[in-house]
Design a protein around this motif. Structure first.
Motif, PDB file in Angstrom:
ATOM      1  N   ILE A   1       0.887  -0.981  -0.108  1.00 18.88           N
ATOM      2  CA  ILE A   1       0.188  -0.014  -0.030  1.00 18.88           C
ATOM      3  C   ILE A   1       0.895   1.295   0.043  1.00 18.88           C
ATOM      4  O   ILE A   1       0.795   2.258  -0.579  1.00 18.88           O
ATOM      5  CB  ILE A   1      -1.114  -0.161   1.288  1.00 18.88           C
ATOM      6  N   GLY A   2       2.003   1.224   0.748  1.00 19.44           N
ATOM      7  CA  GLY A   2       2.889   2.405   0.528  1.00 19.44           C
ATOM      8  C   GLY A   2       3.538   2.740  -0.720  1.00 19.44           C
ATOM      9  O   GLY A   2       3.716   3.760  -0.708  1.00 19.44           O
ATOM     10  N   LEU A   3       3.412   1.868  -1.510  1.00 18.91           N
ATOM     11  CA  LEU A   3       3.974   2.154  -2.919  1.00 18.91           C
ATOM     12  C   LEU A   3       3.065   3.164  -3.502  1.00 18.91           C
ATOM     13  O   LEU A   3       3.572   3.895  -4.238  1.00 18.91           O
ATOM     14  CB  LEU A   3       3.921   0.816  -3.752  1.00 18.91           C
ATOM     15  N   PHE A   4       1.877   3.108  -3.208  1.00 21.02           N
ATOM     16  CA  PHE A   4       0.997   4.112  -3.859  1.00 21.02           C
ATOM     17  C   PHE A   4       0.799   5.333  -2.991  1.00 21.02           C
ATOM     18  O   PHE A   4       0.199   6.322  -3.387  1.00 21.02           O
ATOM     19  CB  PHE A   4      -0.669   3.175  -3.929  1.00 21.02           C
ATOM     20  N   HIS A   5       1.397   5.404  -2.017  1.00 17.00           N
ATOM     21  CA  HIS A   5       1.481   6.640  -1.094  1.00 17.00           C
ATOM     22  C   HIS A   5       2.914   7.333  -1.162  1.00 17.00           C
ATOM     23  O   HIS A   5       2.999   8.418  -0.523  1.00 17.00           O
ATOM     24  CB  HIS A   5       1.102   6.493   0.263  1.00 17.00           C
ATOM     25  N   GLY A   6       3.627   6.576  -1.892  1.00 19.32           N
ATOM     26  CA  GLY A   6       5.107   7.239  -2.139  1.00 19.32           C
ATOM     27  C   GLY A   6       5.880   7.098  -0.681  1.00 19.32           C
ATOM     28  O   GLY A   6       6.875   8.095  -0.640  1.00 19.32           O
ATOM     29  N   ASP A   7       5.728   5.967   0.052  1.00 18.81           N
ATOM     30  CA  ASP A   7       6.455   5.703   1.023  1.00 18.81           C
ATOM     31  C   ASP A   7       7.876   5.289   0.761  1.00 18.81           C
ATOM     32  O   ASP A   7       8.751   5.211   1.676  1.00 18.81           O
ATOM     33  CB  ASP A   7       5.727   4.726   2.019  1.00 18.81           C
ATOM     34  N   ASN A   8       8.196   4.730  -0.270  1.00 13.89           N
ATOM     35  CA  ASN A   8       9.374   4.086  -0.640  1.00 13.89           C
ATOM     36  C   ASN A   8      10.139   5.131  -1.327  1.00 13.89           C
ATOM     37  O   ASN A   8       9.615   6.056  -2.007  1.00 13.89           O
ATOM     38  CB  ASN A   8       9.167   2.842  -1.340  1.00 13.89           C
ATOM     39  N   THR A   9      11.549   4.734  -1.460  1.00 12.64           N
ATOM     40  CA  THR A   9      12.481   5.441  -2.204  1.00 12.64           C
ATOM     41  C   THR A   9      13.319   4.070  -3.213  1.00 12.64           C
ATOM     42  O   THR A   9      13.565   3.441  -2.367  1.00 12.64           O
ATOM     43  CB  THR A   9      13.452   6.326  -1.466  1.00 12.64           C
ATOM     44  N   GLY A  10      13.107   4.412  -4.228  1.00 13.06           N
ATOM     45  CA  GLY A  10      13.744   3.398  -5.039  1.00 13.06           C
ATOM     46  C   GLY A  10      12.699   2.195  -4.941  1.00 13.06           C
ATOM     47  O   GLY A  10      11.822   2.284  -5.084  1.00 13.06           O
ATOM     48  N   LYS A  11      13.524   1.086  -5.346  1.00 14.65           N
ATOM     49  CA  LYS A  11      12.987  -0.256  -5.220  1.00 14.65           C
ATOM     50  C   LYS A  11      12.517  -0.531  -3.851  1.00 14.65           C
ATOM     51  O   LYS A  11      13.162  -0.331  -2.837  1.00 14.65           O
ATOM     52  CB  LYS A  11      13.818  -1.322  -5.613  1.00 14.65           C
ATOM     53  N   ALA A  12      11.135  -1.028  -3.714  1.00 13.81           N
ATOM     54  CA  ALA A  12      10.718  -1.572  -2.332  1.00 13.81           C
ATOM     55  C   ALA A  12      10.991  -2.776  -2.235  1.00 13.81           C
ATOM     56  O   ALA A  12      10.786  -3.660  -3.356  1.00 13.81           O
ATOM     57  CB  ALA A  12       9.343  -1.294  -2.332  1.00 13.81           C
ATOM     58  N   VAL A  13      11.606  -3.496  -1.111  1.00 20.67           N
ATOM     59  CA  VAL A  13      11.951  -4.754  -1.085  1.00 20.67           C
ATOM     60  C   VAL A  13      11.289  -5.403   0.224  1.00 20.67           C
ATOM     61  O   VAL A  13      11.391  -4.378   1.380  1.00 20.67           O
ATOM     62  CB  VAL A  13      13.396  -4.958  -0.906  1.00 20.67           C
ATOM     63  N   VAL A  14      10.714  -6.520   0.614  1.00 18.80           N
ATOM     64  CA  VAL A  14      10.254  -6.965   1.662  1.00 18.80           C
ATOM     65  C   VAL A  14      11.208  -8.197   1.959  1.00 18.80           C
ATOM     66  O   VAL A  14      11.164  -9.099   1.116  1.00 18.80           O
ATOM     67  CB  VAL A  14       8.798  -7.380   1.783  1.00 18.80           C
TER      68      VAL A  14
END
Length: 105
Positions: free
Chosen positions: A90-103
């Motif tokens: 969900i954070g992807l759509f709110h701009g919570d990440n910088t660059g690639k998002a990895v879990v």
């Protein structure tokens, strides 16, 4: 933009879910001013990455060299714990990440 600047445009992800667009009518929107484009004599060119399929590996090798030289830096937002995967997504759509998002576990 500097005078006589060049802009390469590939993709329009910011417009994919624009509910204000009319279905079936192609339209791209962006925050630039036509007057600025003319006054600064800018050059815009759209492209599709597959245009250079025959040079794919050349690009991979060049990117690797830039990473090794420190000219290109990889940016990641790492979230720890698979239980946090939904909020990370969900954070992807709110701009919570910088660059690639990895879990990671």
């Amino acid at each position: 933009m500097a005078e006589f600047g060049r802009v390469s445009v590939c993709g329009a992800v910011s417009t994919y879910n624009d509910e204000g667009k009319h279905i079936g009518m192609p339209a791209l929107t962006s925050p630039f001013s036509e007057a600025t484009v003319i006054w600064k004599q800018l050059r815009f060119e759209g492209f599709i990455v597959t245009r250079w399929n025959d040079r794919w590996m050349e690009g991979i090798h060049q990117l690797k060299a830039w990473i090794v030289q420190g000219k290109l830096k990889n940016m990641e937002s790492v979230v720890h714990g698979f239980d946090k995967m939904p909020s990370a997504f969900i954070g992807l759509f709110h701009g919570d990440n910088t660059g690639k998002a990895v879990v990671v576990p």
